[in-house]
Write a protein that holds these residues in place. Structure first.
Motif, PDB file in Angstrom:
ATOM      1  N   SER A  94       0.852  -1.190   0.000  1.00  0.00           N
ATOM      2  CA  SER A  94       0.000   0.000   0.000  1.00  0.00           C
ATOM      3  C   SER A  94       0.883   1.233   0.000  1.00  0.00           C
ATOM      4  CB  SER A  94      -0.939   0.020   1.215  1.00  0.00           C
ATOM      5  OG  SER A  94      -0.215   0.235   2.403  1.00  0.00           O
ATOM      6  N   GLU A 101      -6.094   1.731  -0.365  1.00  0.00           N
ATOM      7  CA  GLU A 101      -6.274   0.315  -0.113  1.00  0.00           C
ATOM      8  C   GLU A 101      -4.957  -0.432  -0.203  1.00  0.00           C
ATOM      9  OE1 GLU A 101      -8.383   0.000  -4.178  1.00  0.00           O
ATOM     10  OE2 GLU A 101      -7.838  -2.057  -3.640  1.00  0.00           O
TER      11      GLU A 101
ATOM     12  N   PHE B  34     -12.262  -1.111   6.535  1.00  0.00           N
ATOM     13  CA  PHE B  34     -12.287  -1.689   5.195  1.00  0.00           C
ATOM     14  C   PHE B  34     -13.050  -3.014   5.207  1.00  0.00           C
ATOM     15  CE2 PHE B  34      -8.831   1.025   3.584  1.00  0.00           C
ATOM     16  CZ  PHE B  34      -8.203   1.387   4.754  1.00  0.00           C
ATOM     17  N   TRP B  35     -13.651  -3.332   4.074  1.00  0.00           N
ATOM     18  CA  TRP B  35     -14.139  -4.681   3.800  1.00  0.00           C
ATOM     19  C   TRP B  35     -13.445  -5.179   2.530  1.00  0.00           C
ATOM     20  CZ3 TRP B  35     -16.856  -8.303   6.308  1.00  0.00           C
ATOM     21  CH2 TRP B  35     -17.643  -7.919   7.407  1.00  0.00           C
ATOM     22  N   TYR B  36     -12.890  -6.403   2.636  1.00  0.00           N
ATOM     23  CA  TYR B  36     -12.264  -7.061   1.498  1.00  0.00           C
ATOM     24  C   TYR B  36     -13.032  -8.342   1.191  1.00  0.00           C
ATOM     25  CZ  TYR B  36      -8.061  -4.152   1.741  1.00  0.00           C
ATOM     26  OH  TYR B  36      -7.180  -3.100   1.709  1.00  0.00           O
ATOM     27  N   GLN B  38     -12.591 -12.209  -0.806  1.00  0.00           N
ATOM     28  CA  GLN B  38     -11.663 -13.186  -1.397  1.00  0.00           C
ATOM     29  C   GLN B  38     -12.486 -14.251  -2.093  1.00  0.00           C
ATOM     30  OE1 GLN B  38      -9.303 -15.612   1.306  1.00  0.00           O
ATOM     31  NE2 GLN B  38      -7.560 -15.508  -0.085  1.00  0.00           N
ATOM     32  N   LEU B  44      -7.075 -11.115  -2.067  1.00  0.00           N
ATOM     33  CA  LEU B  44      -8.123 -10.236  -1.562  1.00  0.00           C
ATOM     34  C   LEU B  44      -8.262  -9.001  -2.435  1.00  0.00           C
ATOM     35  CD1 LEU B  44      -7.316 -11.941   1.008  1.00  0.00           C
ATOM     36  CD2 LEU B  44      -8.089  -9.966   2.336  1.00  0.00           C
ATOM     37  N   GLN B  45      -9.494  -8.521  -2.559  1.00  0.00           N
ATOM     38  CA  GLN B  45      -9.708  -7.243  -3.248  1.00  0.00           C
ATOM     39  C   GLN B  45     -10.651  -6.378  -2.423  1.00  0.00           C
ATOM     40  OE1 GLN B  45     -11.602  -9.376  -6.796  1.00  0.00           O
ATOM     41  NE2 GLN B  45     -12.778  -7.487  -6.760  1.00  0.00           N
ATOM     42  N   LEU B  46     -10.480  -5.080  -2.543  1.00  0.00           N
ATOM     43  CA  LEU B  46     -11.242  -4.141  -1.733  1.00  0.00           C
ATOM     44  C   LEU B  46     -12.682  -4.037  -2.209  1.00  0.00           C
ATOM     45  CD1 LEU B  46     -10.899  -1.991   0.560  1.00  0.00           C
ATOM     46  CD2 LEU B  46     -10.684  -0.308  -1.288  1.00  0.00           C
ATOM     47  N   LYS B  49     -14.492   1.142   1.714  1.00  0.00           N
ATOM     48  CA  LYS B  49     -13.723   1.647   2.845  1.00  0.00           C
ATOM     49  C   LYS B  49     -14.429   2.849   3.468  1.00  0.00           C
ATOM     50  CE  LYS B  49     -10.778   4.349  -0.271  1.00  0.00           C
ATOM     51  NZ  LYS B  49      -9.429   4.471  -0.866  1.00  0.00           N
ATOM     52  N   TYR B  89     -15.359 -12.998   3.200  1.00  0.00           N
ATOM     53  CA  TYR B  89     -15.354 -11.550   3.379  1.00  0.00           C
ATOM     54  C   TYR B  89     -14.605 -11.211   4.670  1.00  0.00           C
ATOM     55  CZ  TYR B  89     -18.797 -11.502  -0.325  1.00  0.00           C
ATOM     56  OH  TYR B  89     -19.419 -11.666  -1.542  1.00  0.00           O
TER      57      TYR B  89
END
Lengths: 113, 113
Positions: A94, A101, B34-36, B38, B44-46, B49, B89
């Protein structure tokens, strides 16, 4: 397209071996992280680095070390692999601004036999 | 120190039904949240936020989350899920003055037809 690349998707190593996991990012990010992911435990931070040659311990550093000689590369080292280090290892990067992110690699599934 | 608790390890849900994933955090100072997501065999991806401002945050794929400072929560919602939302998540927090990103244990969502 931003990228965090981990050198291996799958690795099998023997107990007692020295293991290197490599991570490269192409986004000129200052921060880089190593996590391990285990079922039910989420992602646990092993080490992170906010600059070249700088490192800080995360929540579970025991049995691991790291190296950051260049800004784009962050290596995780298992000095003497043990079976309890069998896990999925995720690298992330990051930028220094905290409101951006973290980008993750695909992960390395390490099995220690 | 900061910590994140995801109250549900698994959430089965039928297609087109709503889903809510719960996340609570603890921190003595201000945080970013944040929430990611998978997806199977991926990194993982965002999803979204929260940094400041409006407490209702909208993310990708129709997800949204609400920051509640008094309850130290950041629950994720989607009004109508699809099969493709089957994934794990993760809720994450970083202190406003720090650089250590801490994750919860994850919630596995299984969308059934």
């Amino acid at each position: 397209d931003v990228k965090v690349t981990q050198s291996s998707r799958y690795l099998v190593k023997r107990t007692g071996e020295k293991v290197f996991l490599e991570c490269v990012q192409d986004m000129d990010h200052e921060n880089m992280f190593w996590y391990r992911q285990d079922p039910g435990l989420g992602l646990r931070l092993i080490y992170f680095s906010y600059d070249v040659k700088m490192k800080e311990k995360g929540d579970i550093p025991e049995g691991y070390s790291v190296s950051r000689e260049k800004k784009e590369r962050f290596s995780l080292i298992l000095e003497s692999a043990s079976t309890n280090q069998t896990s999925m290892y995720l690298c992330a990067s990051s930028s220094l601004a905290l409101n951006t992110e973290a980008f993750f690699g695909q992960g390395t599934r390490l099995t220690v036999v | 120190a900061q910590s994140v608790t995801q109250l549900d390890s698994q959430v089965p849900v039928f297609e087109e039904a709503p889903v809510e994933l719960r996340c609570n955090y603890s921190s003595s100072v201000s945080v970013y949240l944040f929430w990611y997501v998978q997806y199977p065999n991926q990194g993982l991806q965002l999803l979204l936020k929260y940094l400041s401002g409006s407490t209702l945050v909208k993310g990708i794929n129709g997800f949204e989350a609400e920051f509640n400072k008094s309850q130290t929560s950041f629950h994720l919602r989607k009004p109508s899920v699809h099969i493709s939302d089957t994934a794990e998540y993760f809720c994450a927090v970083i202190q406003a003055a720090g650089n250590k990103l801490t994750f919860g244990g994850g919630t596995r969502v299984l969308v059934k037809p």
